[in-house]
Design a protein around this motif. Structure first.
Motif, mmCIF file in Angstrom:
data_model
loop_
_atom_site.group_PDB
_atom_site.id
_atom_site.type_symbol
_atom_site.label_atom_id
_atom_site.label_comp_id
_atom_site.label_asym_id
_atom_site.label_seq_id
_atom_site.Cartn_x
_atom_site.Cartn_y
_atom_site.Cartn_z
ATOM 1 N N ILE A 1 5.090 16.212 -1.742
ATOM 2 C CA ILE A 1 5.782 15.890 -0.503
ATOM 3 C C ILE A 1 5.240 14.908 0.209
ATOM 4 O O ILE A 1 5.870 13.806 0.626
ATOM 5 N N GLY A 2 3.894 14.396 0.218
ATOM 6 C CA GLY A 2 3.203 13.586 0.804
ATOM 7 C C GLY A 2 3.433 12.181 0.175
ATOM 8 O O GLY A 2 3.884 11.086 0.733
ATOM 9 N N ALA A 3 3.666 12.141 -1.090
ATOM 10 C CA ALA A 3 4.026 10.893 -1.965
ATOM 11 C C ALA A 3 5.507 10.483 -1.529
ATOM 12 O O ALA A 3 5.679 9.304 -1.314
ATOM 13 N N ALA A 4 6.533 11.517 -1.324
ATOM 14 C CA ALA A 4 7.926 11.204 -1.056
ATOM 15 C C ALA A 4 7.709 10.526 0.792
ATOM 16 O O ALA A 4 8.750 9.681 0.829
ATOM 17 N N VAL A 5 6.891 11.010 1.335
ATOM 18 C CA VAL A 5 7.008 10.306 2.838
ATOM 19 C C VAL A 5 6.490 8.858 2.563
ATOM 20 O O VAL A 5 6.792 7.940 3.195
ATOM 21 N N CYS A 6 5.458 8.578 1.782
ATOM 22 C CA CYS A 6 5.129 7.244 1.456
ATOM 23 C C CYS A 6 6.061 6.396 0.876
ATOM 24 O O CYS A 6 6.592 5.174 1.230
ATOM 25 N N VAL A 7 6.957 6.995 0.175
ATOM 26 C CA VAL A 7 8.081 6.269 -0.438
ATOM 27 C C VAL A 7 9.000 5.891 0.770
ATOM 28 O O VAL A 7 9.891 4.699 0.683
ATOM 29 N N VAL B 1 1.984 6.745 -5.579
ATOM 30 C CA VAL B 1 1.400 6.691 -7.061
ATOM 31 C C VAL B 1 0.312 7.520 -6.944
ATOM 32 O O VAL B 1 0.118 8.654 -8.054
ATOM 33 N N SER B 2 -0.661 7.428 -6.329
ATOM 34 C CA SER B 2 -1.948 8.317 -6.160
ATOM 35 C C SER B 2 -1.726 9.678 -5.807
ATOM 36 O O SER B 2 -2.162 10.847 -6.506
ATOM 37 N N LEU B 3 -0.816 10.180 -4.974
ATOM 38 C CA LEU B 3 -0.498 11.339 -4.565
ATOM 39 C C LEU B 3 0.363 12.224 -5.895
ATOM 40 O O LEU B 3 0.311 13.369 -5.850
ATOM 41 N N VAL B 4 1.247 11.127 -6.383
ATOM 42 C CA VAL B 4 1.911 12.037 -7.428
ATOM 43 C C VAL B 4 1.040 12.283 -8.481
ATOM 44 O O VAL B 4 1.426 13.330 -9.107
ATOM 45 N N PRO C 1 0.561 -1.212 0.111
ATOM 46 C CA PRO C 1 0.028 -0.016 0.088
ATOM 47 C C PRO C 1 0.870 1.176 0.061
ATOM 48 O O PRO C 1 0.403 2.378 -0.430
ATOM 49 N N PHE C 2 2.082 1.296 0.615
ATOM 50 C CA PHE C 2 2.864 2.310 0.496
ATOM 51 C C PHE C 2 3.347 3.057 -0.849
ATOM 52 O O PHE C 2 3.068 4.173 -1.208
ATOM 53 N N TRP C 3 3.418 1.849 -1.658
ATOM 54 C CA TRP C 3 3.841 2.234 -3.255
ATOM 55 C C TRP C 3 2.325 2.793 -3.855
ATOM 56 O O TRP C 3 2.619 3.759 -4.510
ATOM 57 N N ILE C 4 1.271 2.139 -3.658
ATOM 58 C CA ILE C 4 0.177 2.568 -4.317
ATOM 59 C C ILE C 4 -0.302 3.892 -3.608
ATOM 60 O O ILE C 4 -0.829 4.730 -4.606
ATOM 61 N N MET C 5 -0.235 4.419 -2.619
ATOM 62 C CA MET C 5 -0.294 5.643 -1.973
ATOM 63 C C MET C 5 0.307 6.618 -2.706
ATOM 64 O O MET C 5 0.084 7.798 -2.972
#
Length: 438
Positions: A404-410, A320-323, A314-318
């Motif tokens: 920035i939110g996407a970077a946190v998920c990565v 991508v969605s924020l990107v 799910p981290f990777w899916i989240m």
């Protein structure tokens, strides 16, 4: 008493423990969610500056940072049951106090203390439930706590809109409605037994055995390996060696799960308005509903999928969605809404593990302390994100904020891939024992 009657009584006590813990978790979601709806009203009513708006929004999260490790330490020392009741009593008092605030600083202080109570709940509730629940289905029971959290958040959003738009209720009384479910939880918690694992840890083995055999059956004490509980006393080991790595893992993955969520959904109406979604109320309710659905799916799948896989993917899916939102914030409203829906669904599905992993990877003598530290660390990121988001939307725009939110998920995905153990199907004694999980 017949065997059928005895079995029903056992299931009844465990069911009551689960319900008392789940309602407490739902109350946490309610207290945090209701603010997202009435915050614009508070800003107008009290004339909040952007600074004060950020402080009020982040106050409960800052309180969690203080309350979780403190309550965790006290719970490991004084016992689960006593703190389990005292904490929920604080919810009642603080919930009512929200109805009488007249100044920004007063609301900040009350919400700060309420956050401390929420942090205490994170450190106490899941440990109380996990240390009585059998290994089979433990993950599902603990995941159910986060289902309750998301349901509580959703209920608070819907209730707040109804009370404000239809009933015309003042925002103070909308906030104070949290005292009602808190009273119900308090009634459920009075009379519950102490954690048998905590009793074993403190040398009260006979008392623990009696509770386990009475509540779970005569074979449960041996089957769940209560007698093999670790008797370590060095609490600083949470920061050294293998336990130190587990502490880092819990802190990082928890922070990376909640930081984007709180930053985005505390200011959901403002975010959706900035993205030019036509009905911010409907968007807020719909996305939170999908989060609740995601939590339910996560609860039902956790024992089949396994902890580790349900955390990392799910981290990777989240991300991508924020990107997509970040790079195409001016795109079609349906696409933007769909991306937020995907983010909310998988964030909640993964979020169940914040009630599972921290409980399972720490030994009993430092379990609540470890959970409290993880919860506190997670709220540092959440509080910073919540405080900075309104400024970020104004200064750099909503698109870069989403990136920035996407970077946190990565970051969460990378750390989890390196450090996350697999604990599915193991007794709590084994998952919490140093050198027992990999």
């Amino acid at each position: 008493m017949t065997r059928v009657d005895e079995g029903g009584r056992r299931r009844g006590v465990l069911r009551r423990m689960t319900l008392a813990t789940a309602w407490g978790e739902g109350l946490d979601g309610y207290d945090l969610g209701v603010l997202s709806v009435v915050l614009p009203l508070i800003t107008t009513s009290l004339g909040l500056s952007p600074l004060w708006e950020g402080l009020v929004a982040a106050s409960a999260l800052v309180g969690i940072f203080v309350g979780a490790p403190l309550a965790g330490r006290l719970t490991d020392r004084l016992g689960r049951r006593r703190m389990f009741v005292l904490d929920i009593a604080a919810f009642v008092v603080l919930g009512v106090l929200q109805a009488v605030v007249t100044e920004p600083w007063q609301l900040f202080v009350v919400r700060l203390l309420l956050g401390a109570a929420i942090g205490a709940e994170y450190a106490i509730g899941a440990a109380m439930l996990a240390e009585l629940a059998p290994s089979r289905g433990r993950g599902r029971r603990l995941s159910g706590l986060l289902v309750s959290w998301y349901v509580g958040f959703l209920v608070s959003v819907v209730t707040a809109y109804l009370l404000v738009d239809l009933a015309g209720l003042n925002w103070r009384w909308v906030l104070a409605t949290s005292a009602v479910p808190a009273l119900v939880v308090l009634a459920l918690r009075v009379g519950l037994p102490e954690s048998p694992r905590w009793l074993v840890r403190h040398g009260r083995v006979d008392e623990a055995r009696e509770i386990v055999e009475r509540q779970l059956g005569p074979e449960a004490f041996a089957a769940e390996e209560y007698a093999a509980e670790d008797h370590g006393t060095d609490r600083l080991r949470l920061f050294r060696g293998e336990l130190g790595r587990r502490t880092v893992f819990v802190c990082v993955f928890w922070a990376c799960n909640v930081a984007p969520y709180f930053a985005i959904f505390t200011f959901a109406p403002q975010v959706f308005t900035a993205l030019q979604l036509s009905d911010e109320r409907a968007s807020t309710i719909a996305v939170n509903a999908l989060a609740a659905v995601g939590a339910v799916v996560g609860m039902l799948s956790i024992e089949r999928v396994g902890r580790r896989r349900q955390l990392i993917v799910p981290f990777w899916i989240m991300a991508v969605s924020l990107v997509v939102v970040g790079l195409w914030s001016g795109g079609p409203a349906a696409l933007v809404a769909a991306c937020f829906a995907v983010f909310a669904f998988f964030n909640a599905l993964q979020g169940n593990l914040t009630a599972v992993y921290p409980i399972e990877v720490f030994p009993t003598d430092v379990r609540s302390t470890g959970v409290g530290i993880g919860s506190a660390a997670s709220r540092v990121g959440a509080a910073v994100g919540t405080f900075l988001l309104p400024v970020g939307i104004t200064v750099i725009g909503v698109g870069p904020c989403m990136l920035i939110g996407a970077a946190v998920c990565v970051a969460g995905a990378v750390v989890s891939h390196r450090l996350a153990p697999e604990t599915t199907g193991r007794t709590l004694t084994r998952t919490g024992g140093v050198g027992s999980v990999a």
